[in-house]
Design a protein around this motif. Structure first.
Motif, mmCIF file in Angstrom:
data_model
loop_
_atom_site.group_PDB
_atom_site.id
_atom_site.type_symbol
_atom_site.label_atom_id
_atom_site.label_comp_id
_atom_site.label_asym_id
_atom_site.label_seq_id
_atom_site.Cartn_x
_atom_site.Cartn_y
_atom_site.Cartn_z
ATOM 1 N N VAL A 100 0.845 -1.190 0.000
ATOM 2 C CA VAL A 100 0.000 0.000 0.000
ATOM 3 C C VAL A 100 0.882 1.242 0.000
ATOM 4 N N GLU A 101 0.469 2.227 -0.759
ATOM 5 C CA GLU A 101 1.045 3.570 -0.654
ATOM 6 C C GLU A 101 -0.047 4.504 -0.151
ATOM 7 N N LEU A 102 0.161 5.069 1.019
ATOM 8 C CA LEU A 102 -0.750 6.098 1.512
ATOM 9 C C LEU A 102 -0.349 7.394 0.811
ATOM 10 N N ALA A 103 -1.105 7.768 -0.214
ATOM 11 C CA ALA A 103 -0.703 8.881 -1.066
ATOM 12 C C ALA A 103 -1.309 10.207 -0.645
ATOM 13 N N LEU A 104 -2.617 10.200 -0.314
ATOM 14 C CA LEU A 104 -3.318 11.448 -0.032
ATOM 15 C C LEU A 104 -4.147 11.332 1.240
ATOM 16 N N VAL A 105 -4.269 12.441 1.953
ATOM 17 C CA VAL A 105 -5.125 12.533 3.143
ATOM 18 C C VAL A 105 -6.032 13.739 2.960
ATOM 19 N N ALA A 106 -7.329 13.539 3.146
ATOM 20 C CA ALA A 106 -8.307 14.628 3.025
ATOM 21 C C ALA A 106 -9.142 14.718 4.285
ATOM 22 N N ASP A 107 -9.346 15.932 4.754
ATOM 23 C CA ASP A 107 -10.151 16.158 5.962
ATOM 24 C C ASP A 107 -10.525 17.637 5.985
ATOM 25 N N PRO A 108 -11.772 17.977 6.369
ATOM 26 C CA PRO A 108 -12.112 19.400 6.507
ATOM 27 C C PRO A 108 -11.201 20.128 7.487
ATOM 28 N N ASP A 109 -10.689 19.417 8.489
ATOM 29 C CA ASP A 109 -9.707 19.974 9.414
ATOM 30 C C ASP A 109 -8.329 19.830 8.761
ATOM 31 N N THR A 110 -7.936 20.855 8.021
ATOM 32 C CA THR A 110 -6.709 20.747 7.221
ATOM 33 C C THR A 110 -5.462 20.621 8.090
ATOM 34 N N ALA A 111 -5.475 21.226 9.270
ATOM 35 C CA ALA A 111 -4.306 21.102 10.154
ATOM 36 C C ALA A 111 -4.138 19.658 10.611
ATOM 37 N N ARG A 112 -5.242 19.015 10.934
ATOM 38 C CA ARG A 112 -5.180 17.614 11.357
ATOM 39 C C ARG A 112 -4.746 16.722 10.189
ATOM 40 N N ALA A 113 -5.292 17.005 8.998
ATOM 41 C CA ALA A 113 -4.890 16.240 7.818
ATOM 42 C C ALA A 113 -3.402 16.408 7.536
ATOM 43 N N GLN A 114 -2.911 17.629 7.684
ATOM 44 C CA GLN A 114 -1.489 17.884 7.433
ATOM 45 C C GLN A 114 -0.620 17.129 8.424
ATOM 46 N N ALA A 115 -1.042 17.085 9.684
ATOM 47 C CA ALA A 115 -0.260 16.371 10.703
ATOM 48 C C ALA A 115 -0.175 14.883 10.367
ATOM 49 N N VAL A 116 -1.292 14.291 9.930
ATOM 50 C CA VAL A 116 -1.288 12.868 9.563
ATOM 51 C C VAL A 116 -0.445 12.652 8.315
ATOM 52 N N ALA A 117 -0.604 13.521 7.327
ATOM 53 C CA ALA A 117 0.173 13.385 6.090
ATOM 54 C C ALA A 117 1.663 13.498 6.365
ATOM 55 N N ASP A 118 2.055 14.466 7.182
ATOM 56 C CA ASP A 118 3.480 14.638 7.513
ATOM 57 C C ASP A 118 4.022 13.413 8.239
#
Length: 337
Positions: free
Chosen positions: A29-47
């Motif tokens: 699996v490649e986790l490529a993209l994360v989407a969430d209305p809470d962009t700060a939370r999405a960014q933390a998970v993506a990072d």
């Protein structure tokens, strides 16, 4: 040859973060993209997991995405499920499909037309002990199932804010065991009776919920099943299933973390149960994902819960909700699409 499946994760709250960790850990699996209305939370998970942040539209319309994992808030599941199907993506959708059974049926009817791989998040099917129980039943070790006893006792109450949007104990907690019952017995529930009360946290009765319940069910085969649930125990997380037939009993018993026992005089101290539900079932999320990925790579996989499983478990939950409210037995709707 197996190829990597490129996933977009929709939702990065608690359960989304559980899925993110599993997606990132899976070798195919490649986790490529994360989407969430809470962009700060999405960014933390993506990072944390080396992914990129995207909007839902970007994730669904990306040619670089093979599959989506829907782990967003429950009221968004149906809309995202339909949108992902229209985009031609394989889909892992957390349960429930929608809190309204009628809306869930309408969406499933549309999604089925696309003939895409879809699985619904009944991860407890992938518990190693439950799977061994299933094998015993399939092999006829105890004969035909006649009496099934299930226990689901959580160790601590969830926050009231969660309970208010959960859909209630039948749709949120007991529904996993409605699915397990169908899967284990390969049979359908036709009648259900439920009693419940708000004993651990009386205030939840103000919005029609219960935290303690006992259910009696009859299967099409005539077999009888019982399920007791509580949101709070004083002794850890307790999950177990036993099935009785003419040839004996098969059981998936309560489980404890590994540890030593201490014998002193006439007393014995042993490790207690898992402290909470998540520690008990954590591994099942990865196993469910792994089974889905293997299916996407063309491997025959049995037991993956699909859209009809999601609907039928919810139909049982809906009958249980009515039974709780009216204190009488209810017939369970057979979902026919």
């Amino acid at each position: 040859m197996a190829t990597k499946q490129r996933f977009a994760l929709l939702g990065s709250g608690f359960i989304g973060q559980v899925h993110a960790q599993n997606l990132a850990a899976h070798p195919l699996v490649e986790l490529a993209l994360v989407a969430d209305p809470d962009t700060a939370r999405a960014q933390a998970v993506a990072d944390r997991f080396g992914a990129q942040v995207a909007t839902v539209a970007q994730a669904l319309n990306s040619d670089a995405i093979d599959a989506v994992l829907i782990a967003s808030a429950t009221p968004t599941h149906a809309e995202l499920l339909e949108a992902a199907a229209r985009a031609g993506k394989a889909i892992y959708c957390e349960k429930p499909i929608d809190l309204s059974l009628e809306r869930a049926k309408r969406v499933v009817e549309k999604v089925l037309r696309f003939n895409l791989p879809v699985t619904v998040g009944f991860n407890r099917r992938f518990d190693a002990s439950h799977q061994q129980l299933k094998q015993h039943l399939q092999q006829g070790a105890i004969g035909r199932a006649e009496l099934i006893q299930m226990v689901c006792r959580s160790s601590a109450m969830p926050p009231v804010s969660y309970l208010q949007s959960s859909g209630g104990q039948m749709r949120d907690q007991a529904i996993h065991f409605f699915d397990l019952l169908r899967w284990l017995t390969e049979d359908e529930v036709n009648t259900i009776g439920a009693l419940g009360a708000a004993l651990a946290l009386p205030e939840i009765a103000t919005f029609g919920d219960v935290d303690t319940s006992v259910l009696i069910m009859q299967m099409n085969s005539g077999a009888l099943a019982q399920l007791d649930n509580t949101r709070r125990t004083g002794y850890g997380y307790d999950e177990r299933i036993s099935v009785v037939g003419a040839g004996g009993m098969a059981e998936s018993a309560s489980q404890c973390p590994p540890g030593a026992s201490l014998w002193q005089g006439s007393s014995v101290t042993r490790p207690g149960l898992w402290p909470d539900w998540f520690n008990r079932v954590k591994q099942t999320y990865y196993q469910h994902l792994d089974a889905f990925v293997r299916q996407l790579n063309g491997e025959p996989v049995s037991g993956l819960p699909g859209l009809i499983d999601g609907l039928q478990a919810q139909a049982i939950a809906e009958a249980a909700v009515l039974s709780l409210a009216e204190r009488r037995f209810y017939q369970v709707e057979a979902v026919l699409l």
